[in-house]
Design a protein around this motif. Structure first.
Motif, PDB file in Angstrom:
ATOM      1  N   PRO A  18      25.496  50.110  29.195  1.00 24.49           N
ATOM      2  CA  PRO A  18      27.064  50.206  29.149  1.00 24.49           C
ATOM      3  C   PRO A  18      27.528  50.749  29.456  1.00 24.49           C
ATOM      4  CG  PRO A  18      25.535  52.266  26.744  1.00 24.49           C
ATOM      5  CD  PRO A  18      24.385  51.037  27.996  1.00 24.49           C
ATOM      6  N   LEU A  19      28.822  49.720  29.875  1.00 28.63           N
ATOM      7  CA  LEU A  19      30.442  49.229  30.812  1.00 28.63           C
ATOM      8  C   LEU A  19      30.945  50.579  30.560  1.00 28.63           C
ATOM      9  CD1 LEU A  19      30.030  45.435  30.464  1.00 28.63           C
ATOM     10  CD2 LEU A  19      28.322  46.690  32.684  1.00 28.63           C
ATOM     11  N   GLY A  20      31.241  50.894  32.050  1.00 29.94           N
ATOM     12  CA  GLY A  20      32.160  51.877  32.288  1.00 29.94           C
ATOM     13  C   GLY A  20      33.383  50.882  32.922  1.00 29.94           C
TER      14      GLY A  20
ATOM     15  N   GLU B  30      24.742  40.452  37.170  1.00 32.05           N
ATOM     16  CA  GLU B  30      23.334  39.895  36.371  1.00 32.05           C
ATOM     17  C   GLU B  30      22.519  40.764  35.603  1.00 32.05           C
ATOM     18  OE1 GLU B  30      21.247  37.347  38.383  1.00 32.05           O
ATOM     19  OE2 GLU B  30      22.879  35.981  38.943  1.00 32.05           O
ATOM     20  N   ALA B  31      22.980  42.405  36.111  1.00 34.51           N
ATOM     21  CA  ALA B  31      22.121  43.125  35.311  1.00 34.51           C
ATOM     22  C   ALA B  31      22.580  44.163  34.314  1.00 34.51           C
ATOM     23  CB  ALA B  31      21.204  44.363  36.177  1.00 34.51           C
ATOM     24  N   ASP B  32      23.400  43.501  33.957  1.00 34.31           N
ATOM     25  CA  ASP B  32      24.678  43.967  32.860  1.00 34.31           C
ATOM     26  C   ASP B  32      25.303  42.418  32.294  1.00 34.31           C
ATOM     27  OD1 ASP B  32      25.525  46.909  34.627  1.00 34.31           O
ATOM     28  OD2 ASP B  32      26.918  45.297  35.684  1.00 34.31           O
ATOM     29  N   ILE B  33      24.926  42.370  31.871  1.00 33.89           N
ATOM     30  CA  ILE B  33      24.973  40.970  30.937  1.00 33.89           C
ATOM     31  C   ILE B  33      23.386  40.352  30.211  1.00 33.89           C
ATOM     32  CG2 ILE B  33      26.984  40.647  32.236  1.00 33.89           C
ATOM     33  CD1 ILE B  33      25.917  37.344  32.995  1.00 33.89           C
ATOM     34  N   LEU B  34      23.559  39.486  29.445  1.00 29.45           N
ATOM     35  CA  LEU B  34      23.025  38.895  28.634  1.00 29.45           C
ATOM     36  C   LEU B  34      23.537  38.399  27.840  1.00 29.45           C
ATOM     37  CD1 LEU B  34      22.582  39.933  25.463  1.00 29.45           C
ATOM     38  CD2 LEU B  34      21.706  41.839  26.146  1.00 29.45           C
TER      39      LEU B  34
ATOM     40  N   ALA C 227      32.459  36.318  34.141  1.00 32.88           N
ATOM     41  CA  ALA C 227      32.773  37.810  33.715  1.00 32.88           C
ATOM     42  C   ALA C 227      31.849  38.319  35.532  1.00 32.88           C
ATOM     43  CB  ALA C 227      31.378  38.099  33.341  1.00 32.88           C
ATOM     44  N   LEU C 228      30.642  37.505  35.809  1.00 33.30           N
ATOM     45  CA  LEU C 228      29.872  38.390  36.704  1.00 33.30           C
ATOM     46  C   LEU C 228      31.004  38.416  38.436  1.00 33.30           C
ATOM     47  CD1 LEU C 228      26.771  36.185  37.367  1.00 33.30           C
ATOM     48  CD2 LEU C 228      26.979  38.445  36.487  1.00 33.30           C
ATOM     49  N   GLY C 229      30.770  39.547  39.017  1.00 34.14           N
ATOM     50  CA  GLY C 229      32.410  39.812  40.020  1.00 34.14           C
ATOM     51  C   GLY C 229      32.722  40.104  39.059  1.00 34.14           C
ATOM     52  N   LYS C 230      33.616  40.385  38.551  1.00 34.15           N
ATOM     53  CA  LYS C 230      34.743  41.040  37.651  1.00 34.15           C
ATOM     54  C   LYS C 230      34.338  42.463  37.220  1.00 34.15           C
ATOM     55  CE  LYS C 230      36.709  37.191  37.527  1.00 34.15           C
ATOM     56  NZ  LYS C 230      37.080  36.594  36.527  1.00 34.15           N
ATOM     57  N   THR C 231      35.735  43.414  37.139  1.00 36.94           N
ATOM     58  CA  THR C 231      35.457  44.045  37.292  1.00 36.94           C
ATOM     59  C   THR C 231      35.571  45.019  35.846  1.00 36.94           C
ATOM     60  OG1 THR C 231      36.469  44.953  39.774  1.00 36.94           O
ATOM     61  CG2 THR C 231      36.901  46.483  38.069  1.00 36.94           C
TER      62      THR C 231
ATOM     63  N   GLY D 122      25.576  45.732  24.082  1.00 28.52           N
ATOM     64  CA  GLY D 122      25.466  44.751  22.863  1.00 28.52           C
ATOM     65  C   GLY D 122      26.595  44.411  22.696  1.00 28.52           C
ATOM     66  N   TYR D 123      27.468  44.696  22.749  1.00 32.87           N
ATOM     67  CA  TYR D 123      28.922  44.477  22.190  1.00 32.87           C
ATOM     68  C   TYR D 123      29.785  42.960  23.878  1.00 32.87           C
ATOM     69  CZ  TYR D 123      33.899  44.892  20.270  1.00 32.87           C
ATOM     70  OH  TYR D 123      34.929  44.876  19.779  1.00 32.87           O
TER      71      TYR D 123
END
Length: 230
Positions: free
Chosen positions: A114-116, A123-127, A147-151, A159-160
């Motif tokens: 989940p991303l807030g 990198e840990a936030d994406i797959l 995506a990396l470094g963006k907010t 999973g979205y």
């Protein structure tokens, strides 16, 4: 005595089927030509393009054509279930639309957890998953660097798939922050202090109130700098 045809006549028979007694357009050749055109158009897409087209109705009777142009109808794009136009220029004049199914298999960036809102993407936030991107909304992210470094601008469930409109570049200037105004012109440079009136990422336009109270617009840069061209 057997009749012998000159080589040029035999060439014409092969090059122009209508001269050999073929009255109607070869529908299978038309279908294959449409597939080839669509694949060429999709060459710039980020992935493997697969195009399918069902055989055309054999009851369709089109005069044999020597010059066919394929085109994408206005308001359409070769994406998912699509239509491609085929126009005969000579010797007859006709237009037919060929239904196609276009799939583009590419890696898609998903939220690994989940991303807030306001969370910086690491990198840990994406797959990554291999998917048909035509099945997703426009703007789905296929390159992790997007995506990396963006907010995150909204909350995203695990999973979205991530889209470009869900993320923004990090702010280099925050509303209310003291900034350095750098005014540059040909042969001169002026520095001044000001206060940011809006948030801005690098390269975006930001409004600043100068020490004299004047509202100035400039380009946000790293380090709290606002460039104002003259």
């Amino acid at each position: 005595m057997a009749t012998r045809f000159p080589p040029i006549f035999l060439f014409l028979l092969m090059a122009f089927p209508a001269l050999a007694g073929t009255q109607w357009q070869d529908l299978e050749a038309l279908r294959k030509g449409a597939i080839q055109f669509a694949q060429q158009q999709g060459a710039a897409q980020p992935g493997t393009v697969t195009v399918n087209a069902v055989p055309l109705d054999p009851r369709l009777r089109l005069p044999a054509c020597q010059s066919i142009d394929f085109f994408i109808p206005t308001g359409n794009r070769l994406w998912g279930n699509s239509n491609l136009g085929a126009r005969c220029n000579a010797p007859s004049s006709w237009t037919v639309y060929i239904p196609l199914t276009v799939s583009i298999t590419s890696e898609v960036v998903f939220a690994a957890r989940p991303l807030g809102t306001g969370q910086k993407i690491t990198e840990a936030d994406i797959l990554l998953k291999s998917e048909d991107i035509t099945q997703f909304a426009s703007g789905v992210i296929t390159d992790p660097r997007q995506a990396l470094g963006k907010t995150a601008t909204i909350s995203v469930a695990a999973g979205y798939p991530l889209r470009l409109d869900m993320l923004r570049a990090p702010y280099v200037i925050q509303q209310g922050q003291s900034v350095k105004i750098l005014a540059r012109g040909q042969g001169f440079q002026v520095n001044a202090e000001g206060k940011a009136l809006t948030n801005a990422a690098a390269g975006q336009i930001v409004s600043v109130r100068s020490g004299s109270g004047q509202i100035i617009k400039g380009t946000a840069r790293e380090g709290g700098i606002v460039e104002v061209p003259f």
